[in-house]
Design a protein around this motif. Structure first.
Motif, PDB file in Angstrom:
ATOM      1  N   ILE A   1       0.793  -1.245   0.000  1.00 33.38           N
ATOM      2  CA  ILE A   1       0.000   0.000   0.000  1.00 33.38           C
ATOM      3  C   ILE A   1       0.820   1.288   0.000  1.00 33.38           C
ATOM      4  O   ILE A   1       0.472   2.247   0.682  1.00 33.38           O
ATOM      5  CB  ILE A   1      -1.000   0.007   1.169  1.00 33.38           C
ATOM      6  CG1 ILE A   1      -0.302   0.009   2.520  1.00 33.38           C
ATOM      7  CG2 ILE A   1      -1.944  -1.182   1.084  1.00 33.38           C
ATOM      8  CD1 ILE A   1      -1.223   0.333   3.692  1.00 33.38           C
ATOM      9  N   SER A   2       1.921   1.337  -0.745  1.00 30.05           N
ATOM     10  CA  SER A   2       2.661   2.596  -0.828  1.00 30.05           C
ATOM     11  C   SER A   2       1.814   3.670  -1.496  1.00 30.05           C
ATOM     12  O   SER A   2       1.956   4.857  -1.197  1.00 30.05           O
ATOM     13  CB  SER A   2       3.966   2.399  -1.607  1.00 30.05           C
ATOM     14  OG  SER A   2       3.707   1.865  -2.894  1.00 30.05           O
ATOM     15  N   GLU A   3       0.910   3.257  -2.389  1.00 32.89           N
ATOM     16  CA  GLU A   3      -0.036   4.175  -3.003  1.00 32.89           C
ATOM     17  C   GLU A   3      -1.388   3.490  -3.075  1.00 32.89           C
ATOM     18  O   GLU A   3      -1.486   2.335  -3.478  1.00 32.89           O
ATOM     19  CB  GLU A   3       0.436   4.577  -4.404  1.00 32.89           C
ATOM     20  CG  GLU A   3      -0.435   5.626  -5.066  1.00 32.89           C
ATOM     21  CD  GLU A   3       0.099   6.068  -6.420  1.00 32.89           C
ATOM     22  OE1 GLU A   3       0.710   7.145  -6.483  1.00 32.89           O
ATOM     23  OE2 GLU A   3      -0.076   5.319  -7.394  1.00 32.89           O
ATOM     24  N   VAL A   4      -2.409   4.223  -2.654  1.00 31.49           N
ATOM     25  CA  VAL A   4      -3.766   3.678  -2.678  1.00 31.49           C
ATOM     26  C   VAL A   4      -4.664   4.653  -3.428  1.00 31.49           C
ATOM     27  O   VAL A   4      -4.280   5.796  -3.709  1.00 31.49           O
ATOM     28  CB  VAL A   4      -4.300   3.431  -1.253  1.00 31.49           C
ATOM     29  CG1 VAL A   4      -3.447   2.423  -0.513  1.00 31.49           C
ATOM     30  CG2 VAL A   4      -4.378   4.755  -0.461  1.00 31.49           C
TER      31      VAL A   4
ATOM     32  N   TYR B   1      -0.583  10.041   6.121  1.00 33.98           N
ATOM     33  CA  TYR B   1      -1.241   9.842   7.408  1.00 33.98           C
ATOM     34  C   TYR B   1      -0.245   9.789   8.562  1.00 33.98           C
ATOM     35  O   TYR B   1      -0.642   9.723   9.719  1.00 33.98           O
ATOM     36  CB  TYR B   1      -2.070   8.566   7.367  1.00 33.98           C
ATOM     37  CG  TYR B   1      -3.192   8.642   6.364  1.00 33.98           C
ATOM     38  CD1 TYR B   1      -4.327   9.396   6.625  1.00 33.98           C
ATOM     39  CD2 TYR B   1      -3.108   7.996   5.135  1.00 33.98           C
ATOM     40  CE1 TYR B   1      -5.348   9.502   5.698  1.00 33.98           C
ATOM     41  CE2 TYR B   1      -4.133   8.088   4.196  1.00 33.98           C
ATOM     42  CZ  TYR B   1      -5.239   8.844   4.489  1.00 33.98           C
ATOM     43  OH  TYR B   1      -6.251   8.952   3.554  1.00 33.98           O
ATOM     44  N   LEU B   2       1.070   9.828   8.241  1.00 35.42           N
ATOM     45  CA  LEU B   2       2.095   9.808   9.279  1.00 35.42           C
ATOM     46  C   LEU B   2       2.716  11.188   9.482  1.00 35.42           C
ATOM     47  O   LEU B   2       3.605  11.342  10.315  1.00 35.42           O
ATOM     48  CB  LEU B   2       3.205   8.819   8.899  1.00 35.42           C
ATOM     49  CG  LEU B   2       2.775   7.375   8.655  1.00 35.42           C
ATOM     50  CD1 LEU B   2       3.960   6.547   8.186  1.00 35.42           C
ATOM     51  CD2 LEU B   2       2.165   6.772   9.907  1.00 35.42           C
ATOM     52  N   CYS B   3       2.267  12.178   8.739  1.00 33.99           N
ATOM     53  CA  CYS B   3       2.933  13.476   8.720  1.00 33.99           C
ATOM     54  C   CYS B   3       2.651  14.332   9.935  1.00 33.99           C
ATOM     55  O   CYS B   3       3.197  15.407  10.063  1.00 33.99           O
ATOM     56  CB  CYS B   3       2.546  14.233   7.445  1.00 33.99           C
ATOM     57  SG  CYS B   3       3.215  13.480   5.948  1.00 33.99           S
TER      58      CYS B   3
ATOM     59  N   ILE C   1      -4.241   0.616  10.867  1.00 33.86           N
ATOM     60  CA  ILE C   1      -4.825   0.240   9.593  1.00 33.86           C
ATOM     61  C   ILE C   1      -5.149  -1.251   9.617  1.00 33.86           C
ATOM     62  O   ILE C   1      -4.673  -2.003  10.466  1.00 33.86           O
ATOM     63  CB  ILE C   1      -3.890   0.526   8.394  1.00 33.86           C
ATOM     64  CG1 ILE C   1      -2.641  -0.364   8.478  1.00 33.86           C
ATOM     65  CG2 ILE C   1      -3.525   1.997   8.327  1.00 33.86           C
ATOM     66  CD1 ILE C   1      -1.829  -0.382   7.202  1.00 33.86           C
ATOM     67  N   LYS C   2      -5.958  -1.636   8.663  1.00 33.28           N
ATOM     68  CA  LYS C   2      -6.258  -3.054   8.454  1.00 33.28           C
ATOM     69  C   LYS C   2      -6.290  -3.287   6.952  1.00 33.28           C
ATOM     70  O   LYS C   2      -6.907  -2.524   6.206  1.00 33.28           O
ATOM     71  CB  LYS C   2      -7.597  -3.437   9.077  1.00 33.28           C
ATOM     72  CG  LYS C   2      -7.992  -4.897   8.842  1.00 33.28           C
ATOM     73  CD  LYS C   2      -9.386  -5.190   9.397  1.00 33.28           C
ATOM     74  CE  LYS C   2      -9.369  -5.253  10.896  1.00 33.28           C
ATOM     75  NZ  LYS C   2     -10.676  -5.711  11.446  1.00 33.28           N
TER      76      LYS C   2
ATOM     77  N   GLU D   1      -2.991  -6.240  10.317  1.00 30.25           N
ATOM     78  CA  GLU D   1      -3.692  -5.316  11.200  1.00 30.25           C
ATOM     79  C   GLU D   1      -2.679  -4.763  12.186  1.00 30.25           C
ATOM     80  O   GLU D   1      -2.045  -5.526  12.918  1.00 30.25           O
ATOM     81  CB  GLU D   1      -4.836  -6.016  11.937  1.00 30.25           C
ATOM     82  CG  GLU D   1      -5.684  -5.073  12.769  1.00 30.25           C
ATOM     83  CD  GLU D   1      -6.923  -5.771  13.337  1.00 30.25           C
ATOM     84  OE1 GLU D   1      -7.753  -5.069  13.955  1.00 30.25           O
ATOM     85  OE2 GLU D   1      -7.053  -6.996  13.157  1.00 30.25           O
ATOM     86  N   GLY D   2      -2.481  -3.457  12.149  1.00 31.53           N
ATOM     87  CA  GLY D   2      -1.478  -2.859  13.020  1.00 31.53           C
ATOM     88  C   GLY D   2      -1.149  -1.457  12.590  1.00 31.53           C
ATOM     89  O   GLY D   2      -1.977  -0.759  11.994  1.00 31.53           O
ATOM     90  N   ASN D   3       0.070  -1.012  12.884  1.00 30.18           N
ATOM     91  CA  ASN D   3       0.495   0.344  12.559  1.00 30.18           C
ATOM     92  C   ASN D   3       0.830   0.482  11.084  1.00 30.18           C
ATOM     93  O   ASN D   3       1.409  -0.420  10.474  1.00 30.18           O
ATOM     94  CB  ASN D   3       1.705   0.738  13.395  1.00 30.18           C
ATOM     95  CG  ASN D   3       1.362   0.894  14.865  1.00 30.18           C
ATOM     96  OD1 ASN D   3       0.206   1.132  15.223  1.00 30.18           O
ATOM     97  ND2 ASN D   3       2.358   0.773  15.723  1.00 30.18           N
ATOM     98  N   LEU D   4       0.515   1.639  10.528  1.00 28.20           N
ATOM     99  CA  LEU D   4       0.802   1.898   9.124  1.00 28.20           C
ATOM    100  C   LEU D   4       2.305   1.879   8.840  1.00 28.20           C
ATOM    101  O   LEU D   4       2.743   1.337   7.822  1.00 28.20           O
ATOM    102  CB  LEU D   4       0.217   3.257   8.730  1.00 28.20           C
ATOM    103  CG  LEU D   4       0.592   3.791   7.344  1.00 28.20           C
ATOM    104  CD1 LEU D   4       0.108   2.851   6.251  1.00 28.20           C
ATOM    105  CD2 LEU D   4       0.014   5.187   7.139  1.00 28.20           C
ATOM    106  N   SER D   5       3.109   2.465   9.731  1.00 29.04           N
ATOM    107  CA  SER D   5       4.546   2.591   9.482  1.00 29.04           C
ATOM    108  C   SER D   5       5.231   1.245   9.309  1.00 29.04           C
ATOM    109  O   SER D   5       6.232   1.129   8.607  1.00 29.04           O
ATOM    110  CB  SER D   5       5.212   3.364  10.619  1.00 29.04           C
ATOM    111  OG  SER D   5       5.047   2.674  11.850  1.00 29.04           O
ATOM    112  N   ASN D   6       4.692   0.216   9.938  1.00 32.06           N
ATOM    113  CA  ASN D   6       5.293  -1.117   9.831  1.00 32.06           C
ATOM    114  C   ASN D   6       4.975  -1.801   8.509  1.00 32.06           C
ATOM    115  O   ASN D   6       5.548  -2.844   8.205  1.00 32.06           O
ATOM    116  CB  ASN D   6       4.803  -2.006  10.979  1.00 32.06           C
ATOM    117  CG  ASN D   6       5.280  -1.524  12.324  1.00 32.06           C
ATOM    118  OD1 ASN D   6       6.301  -0.840  12.423  1.00 32.06           O
ATOM    119  ND2 ASN D   6       4.533  -1.871  13.368  1.00 32.06           N
TER     120      ASN D   6
END
Length: 204
Positions: free
Chosen positions: A40-43, A67-69, A76-77, A157-162
């Motif tokens: 999901i680098s780009e959605v 969303y991390l800025c 996220i899921k 399911e977890g953090n976006l950064s990971n």
């Protein structure tokens, strides 16, 4: 029958609008997007185009790192969904269509959500109505209900950064760039004019 894999991303953003949506829906996620790949680098979705212009939005790609800025990670899921090859081709056609068409975010459906009413307007969507069109599902399904329907399809399911495989530089995404006030005012006036004219034409 040959099958293709697509990926549905549920997002709990840190934006004030996202928190407000989750308050009214009592759900864990306020945004949903489509991806061709699992990292999901780009959605793709329907959302506002700029952080400072909450009413002006439509279809487009989103760099997930936007969303991390704000210095905080988000939840996220990601669900993997299998579709027939013919269905996948229809999805590609719709993405191509919206990429070439003037689209708008359906703010009326968001405002009338607490009333359990949806307002459909030409070439407009919310993130969930857009996803339901791609999946060819009933348009009355909410984000919360779709999350439940896909509970057995979760791959992360977890953090976006990971999850990100590539973090785009901030100058690649103009989401947080402040526009000139006069330009924003002009766009808002055009948007309200279009909205009023559309409502009159459709007798809503």
């Amino acid at each position: 029958m040959k099958m293709k894999k697509i990926y549905i991303v549920f997002i709990a953003s840190n934006f004030k609008s996202g928190k407000l949506i989750r308050f009214f829906t009592r759900g864990r996620y306020n945004h949903i997007a489509f991806s061709h790949e699992p990292y999901i680098s780009e959605v793709y979705s329907f959302a506002r185009y700029n952080y400072y212009e909450s009413l002006l939005g439509g279809f487009g790609p989103e760099y997930s790192n936007r969303y991390l800025c704000q210095g905080k990670d988000i939840a996220i899921k990601i669900c993997q969904y299998d579709v027939a090859e013919e269905h996948y081709e229809r999805i590609k056609e719709k993405l191509d269509y919206y990429g070439k068409t003037k689209t708008r975010y359906n703010i009326l459906s968001v405002l009338t959500y607490p009333l359990k009413k949806q307002v459909e307007l030409p070439d407009t969507h919310t993130c969930i109505s857009f996803m339901l069109e791609l999946l060819e599902l009933n348009n009355n399904i909410t984000i919360n209900k779709l999350e439940t329907m896909l509970s057995k399809s979760v791959i992360y399911e977890g953090n976006l950064s990971n999850r990100l495989s590539y973090v785009a530089a901030l100058d690649e995404d103009e989401f947080f760039v402040r526009k000139k006030r006069l330009d924003v005012w002009r766009k808002n006036c055009l948007y309200y004019y279009w909205l009023f004219a559309t409502l009159v034409r459709l007798h809503i």
